[in-house]
Design an enzyme around this catalytic site. Sequence first.
Site, PDB file in Angstrom:
ATOM      1  N   ASP A  64       0.288   9.897   0.055  1.00 51.76           N
ATOM      2  CA  ASP A  64       1.636   9.816  -0.945  1.00 51.76           C
ATOM      3  C   ASP A  64       1.312   8.650  -2.067  1.00 51.76           C
ATOM      4  O   ASP A  64       0.686   7.515  -1.943  1.00 51.76           O
ATOM      5  CB  ASP A  64       2.765   9.450  -0.090  1.00 51.76           C
ATOM      6  CG  ASP A  64       2.800  10.329   1.263  1.00 51.76           C
ATOM      7  OD1 ASP A  64       3.163  11.512   0.857  1.00 51.76           O
ATOM      8  OD2 ASP A  64       2.810   9.903   2.430  1.00 51.76           O
ATOM      9  N   ASP A  66       3.659   5.911  -4.061  1.00 52.95           N
ATOM     10  CA  ASP A  66       5.186   5.234  -3.885  1.00 52.95           C
ATOM     11  C   ASP A  66       5.403   4.265  -5.100  1.00 52.95           C
ATOM     12  O   ASP A  66       4.235   3.653  -5.363  1.00 52.95           O
ATOM     13  CB  ASP A  66       5.517   4.522  -2.461  1.00 52.95           C
ATOM     14  CG  ASP A  66       5.557   5.525  -1.383  1.00 52.95           C
ATOM     15  OD1 ASP A  66       5.776   6.502  -1.521  1.00 52.95           O
ATOM     16  OD2 ASP A  66       5.332   4.869  -0.090  1.00 52.95           O
ATOM     17  N   ASP A 143       5.307  -5.390   5.100  1.00 58.96           N
ATOM     18  CA  ASP A 143       4.616  -5.598   6.462  1.00 58.96           C
ATOM     19  C   ASP A 143       3.398  -6.210   6.522  1.00 58.96           C
ATOM     20  O   ASP A 143       3.328  -7.456   6.929  1.00 58.96           O
ATOM     21  CB  ASP A 143       4.779  -4.356   7.572  1.00 58.96           C
ATOM     22  CG  ASP A 143       4.092  -3.169   6.600  1.00 58.96           C
ATOM     23  OD1 ASP A 143       3.471  -3.109   5.789  1.00 58.96           O
ATOM     24  OD2 ASP A 143       4.137  -2.128   7.248  1.00 58.96           O
TER      25      ASP A 143
END
Length: 450
Positions: A64, A66, A143
């Site tokens: 993906d 982003d 994170d």
Amino acid sequence: MNLDSRTNAPSALKIIPRDQHIISRKNISKAALRVLYRLNEAGYTAYLVGGAVRDLLLGLAPKDFDVATSATPDEVKHLFRNCRLIGRRFRLAHVVFGPEIIEVATFRGLGEEGCEGDRSIVDGRIVRDNIWGTIEEDAIRRDFRVNAMYYDISDFSVRDYVGGMQDLHDRVLRLIGDPETRYREDPVRMLRAARLAAKLDMHIDAAAMAPFEALGPLLGDAAPARLFDESLKMFLSGNGLKSFHMLEQCGLLKFLFPATARALKRGDAALRALVEHGLANTDARVREGKSVTPAFLFAVLLWGEVRDVAQQLIGRGIERTDAWARAAAQVVGEQCQRVAIPRRFTFTMEEIWSLQPRFEQVQRKRVFRLMAHPRFRAAFDFLLLRADESPATLQLGQWWAHAQQLPPDVLSAALPVGGGNAASDPVAAPAGKPPRPRRRRRKSGNAGSA
């Protein structure tokens, strides 16, 4: 709020110019590039961010792409007609290009006074987080340090605010901020640590792993549907076996798949072989571009507990078919409270399990009826995984493999019309044709055949 109080990583920006990294626009999705350029042309700052940047720096192909931007979700929607806004917990913009979706997130803030947006925290867990901020704040809200790097389309540099490049070099996953606080905010981060370590062949920093045992029970508060999605990412992305071993190493398996952990704790070597072979086979199919199904995966993971419960019920005098049905319902019910496996998959799992005892019945009608079952192939593949359970199971798999290669008339002629259940009879590996199982003697006065 002091930004340094939120992170155990360097907060000074490090800019890596184009000639010092390997990211090339030719390896970036054209759709992502269109989004980046359009946002920049409209006066907003926008960067490729997160896992895509990390994977590109490692020479991997991102799944993906982003984007992080200074534009709010509403402003993104105003720029792109092919955009839809999603999410309550995290408000996001999805820009849709056919089958590809570019996820666009507004820079997250720390929630200081005067920030735009809203946030709700319950017992340390973030249940809603739509506070907008700066790129510096956004970086330390992420994170892991390796996920907090930004690719700048304006000069093709990589912006590293927290030391992610050093972690990539060291092959270590370090959490941004206090581990206990970050896991309480979102317990699924513990699973992400295990999954990323397996995928990237990294080790988890000791400080990041230390709270797993104490905070693992918090996974019980995570949405079961979210844990299902996380399970698919772990086990159906080509790194399933590594992810499984990492979950065991981290002590997290018992919080995600308690039935699997219980069954393996009993020390059944054959069960461990089945689970590991099943995961390895799934990884191989993913690498070869073949289809995989969550149903078979979960059937593998939960088999040990289903088998043991069924045997306990049979030992208490419950009829065999009913015992297997009850065992499946009990184990699946427990697991779905933790991981929301959709019914279309649990139904297939239950069929795979229920067909296992039927492989032991080699009468003519039953053999052909089983071969015609829509789940026969999946159930047969599962039987082959069970080969280490006993010599008889191994021979049974060989018998059925040979039987499928014979013309129907030859197979029919080699099989008995009726007789007893072959489950109690030894089934030898075939030489030239399937063996005729021994018939049980009928007691006088008993009528009918099986």
